[in-house]
Design a protein around this motif. Structure first.
Motif, short mmCIF file in Angstrom:
data_model
loop_
_atom_site.label_atom_id
_atom_site.label_comp_id
_atom_site.label_asym_id
_atom_site.label_seq_id
_atom_site.Cartn_x
_atom_site.Cartn_y
_atom_site.Cartn_z
N SER A 41 0.83 -1.22 0.00
CA SER A 41 0.00 0.00 0.00
C SER A 41 0.86 1.26 0.00
CB SER A 41 -0.95 0.00 1.20
OG SER A 41 -0.25 0.28 2.40
N LYS A 42 2.06 1.18 0.58
CA LYS A 42 2.99 2.32 0.59
C LYS A 42 3.68 2.50 -0.77
CE LYS A 42 3.52 4.19 4.79
NZ LYS A 42 3.34 5.62 4.99
N PHE A 43 3.88 1.40 -1.47
CA PHE A 43 4.67 1.39 -2.71
C PHE A 43 3.73 1.54 -3.91
CE2 PHE A 43 8.31 -1.12 -4.96
CZ PHE A 43 8.71 0.03 -5.60
N ARG A 44 2.91 2.59 -3.89
CA ARG A 44 1.88 2.77 -4.90
C ARG A 44 2.45 3.07 -6.29
NH1 ARG A 44 -0.43 5.11 -0.28
NH2 ARG A 44 0.55 7.10 -0.74
N ASN A 45 3.66 3.62 -6.35
CA ASN A 45 4.22 3.98 -7.65
C ASN A 45 5.10 2.88 -8.24
OD1 ASN A 45 6.29 4.25 -5.82
ND2 ASN A 45 7.18 6.07 -6.78
N CYS A 46 4.99 1.68 -7.70
CA CYS A 46 5.77 0.57 -8.28
C CYS A 46 5.34 0.37 -9.73
CB CYS A 46 5.56 -0.72 -7.48
SG CYS A 46 6.59 -2.08 -8.08
N LYS A 47 6.32 0.14 -10.59
CA LYS A 47 6.05 -0.01 -12.02
C LYS A 47 5.61 -1.42 -12.38
CE LYS A 47 9.37 3.63 -13.09
NZ LYS A 47 10.29 3.86 -11.99
N LYS A 48 5.56 -2.30 -11.39
CA LYS A 48 5.15 -3.69 -11.61
C LYS A 48 3.82 -3.96 -10.91
CE LYS A 48 9.33 -4.54 -13.35
NZ LYS A 48 10.34 -5.25 -12.59
N ASP A 49 3.15 -5.01 -11.35
CA ASP A 49 1.89 -5.42 -10.73
C ASP A 49 2.21 -6.13 -9.41
OD1 ASP A 49 -0.58 -6.36 -10.02
OD2 ASP A 49 -0.84 -7.65 -11.77
N LEU A 50 1.76 -5.56 -8.29
CA LEU A 50 2.06 -6.14 -6.98
C LEU A 50 0.87 -6.90 -6.39
CD1 LEU A 50 4.20 -3.32 -5.31
CD2 LEU A 50 4.97 -5.42 -6.47
N LYS A 51 0.02 -7.40 -7.24
CA LYS A 51 -1.08 -8.24 -6.75
C LYS A 51 -0.51 -9.60 -6.36
CE LYS A 51 -5.57 -10.16 -7.96
NZ LYS A 51 -6.59 -10.34 -9.00
N ILE A 52 -0.79 -10.03 -5.13
CA ILE A 52 -0.29 -11.32 -4.64
C ILE A 52 -1.15 -12.43 -5.24
CG2 ILE A 52 0.07 -12.76 -2.61
CD1 ILE A 52 0.48 -10.18 -0.99
N GLN A 53 -0.49 -13.38 -5.87
CA GLN A 53 -1.16 -14.52 -6.48
C GLN A 53 -0.86 -15.78 -5.67
OE1 GLN A 53 -3.05 -14.15 -9.20
NE2 GLN A 53 -2.43 -12.10 -9.83
N GLY A 54 -1.81 -16.70 -5.64
CA GLY A 54 -1.54 -18.04 -5.11
C GLY A 54 -1.43 -18.14 -3.60
N TYR A 55 -1.79 -17.08 -2.87
CA TYR A 55 -1.70 -17.14 -1.42
C TYR A 55 -2.86 -17.97 -0.88
CZ TYR A 55 -1.99 -15.73 3.50
OH TYR A 55 -2.06 -15.74 4.87
N GLY A 56 -2.58 -18.85 0.09
CA GLY A 56 -3.65 -19.63 0.68
C GLY A 56 -3.20 -20.34 1.94
N PHE A 57 -4.20 -20.70 2.75
CA PHE A 57 -3.93 -21.39 4.02
C PHE A 57 -5.15 -22.21 4.41
CE2 PHE A 57 -4.28 -21.68 8.62
CZ PHE A 57 -3.03 -22.16 8.98
N SER A 58 -4.92 -23.44 4.84
CA SER A 58 -5.99 -24.27 5.41
C SER A 58 -5.35 -25.23 6.41
CB SER A 58 -6.74 -25.05 4.32
OG SER A 58 -5.88 -25.98 3.69
#
Length: 202
Positions: A41-58
């Motif tokens: 949330s702080k690194f809003r100007n990152c030039k890359k997509d920072l969406k976390i993929q594949g995170y999970g827990f069970s």
């Protein structure tokens, strides 16, 4: 692709926190995920997509005397097994293993265990070292925040002399200084990054 574990390892190499090291791994992972989300949330100007993929827990439980569990269909990749009473981690290849879609223990359990399935996730893009270090630095900022609040709350609850005895004479001042330095460094690095071409700052 960039594995989230790389960011976590950079962060953990930069902090000295004995209490964090004592957390159960599943709790520590949730804390790390919270710090990373804050950092993103702080690194809003990152030039890359920072969406976390594949995170999970069970998780599943296995009781005293049991020694086998069928692997759930489509379970998450990583497996961690923790004793509910002792908090000890049972080691794969020593205490248990996976055989024919079964988790099998070397001997029947003497305590209930939590069997955790997890993935820390990844970023789709290849992050530069600079981008990874900015994210780790942002995690440090969010790791420090509750420490600052705790020391400040403690100061308000006790007398000045008791505060000095309880937390050390300069603890709050040290935490404030570290927090401010980290905040300033993070903001400076993000600004420097924004003025550079893709690839980060030198």
């Amino acid at each position: 692709m960039t594995q989230i574990d790389i960011i976590y390892n950079i962060f953990l190499s930069q902090i000295d926190d004995e209490l964090f090291a004592l957390l159960r791994p599943s709790i520590a992972r949730r804390e790390l995920n919270k710090y990373l989300i804050g950092s993103i949330s702080k690194f809003r100007n990152c030039k890359k997509d920072l969406k976390i993929q594949g995170y999970g827990f069970s998780s599943l439980k296995l009781g005293v005397g049991e020694y086998q569990l069928s692997l759930p269909k489509d379970h998450l990749e990583n497996i961690e097994i923790i004793g509910e009473e002792t908090g000890i981690e049972y080691k794969k290849g020593i205490d248990w293993d996976v055989k024919d879609e079964l988790i099998e223990f070397e001997s029947p359990l003497s305590e209930p265990v939590d069997i955790c399935f997890y993935n820390n996730g990844y970023f789709e893009t290849d992050l530069t070292f600079d981008e990874m270090f900015i994210l780790a630095q942002g995690m440090i900022f969010y790791w420090l925040h509750p420490k600052l609040n705790r020391e400040d709350n403690l100061r308000q609850l006790v007398t000045d002399s008791d505060f000095k005895k309880l937390s050390g004479a300069n603890m709050l001042d040290k935490v404030i200084k570290l927090y401010e330095n980290t905040k300033n460094d993070l903001e400076s690095n993000i600004i420097a990054y924004s003025y550079k071409n893709i690839g980060g700052f030198n």
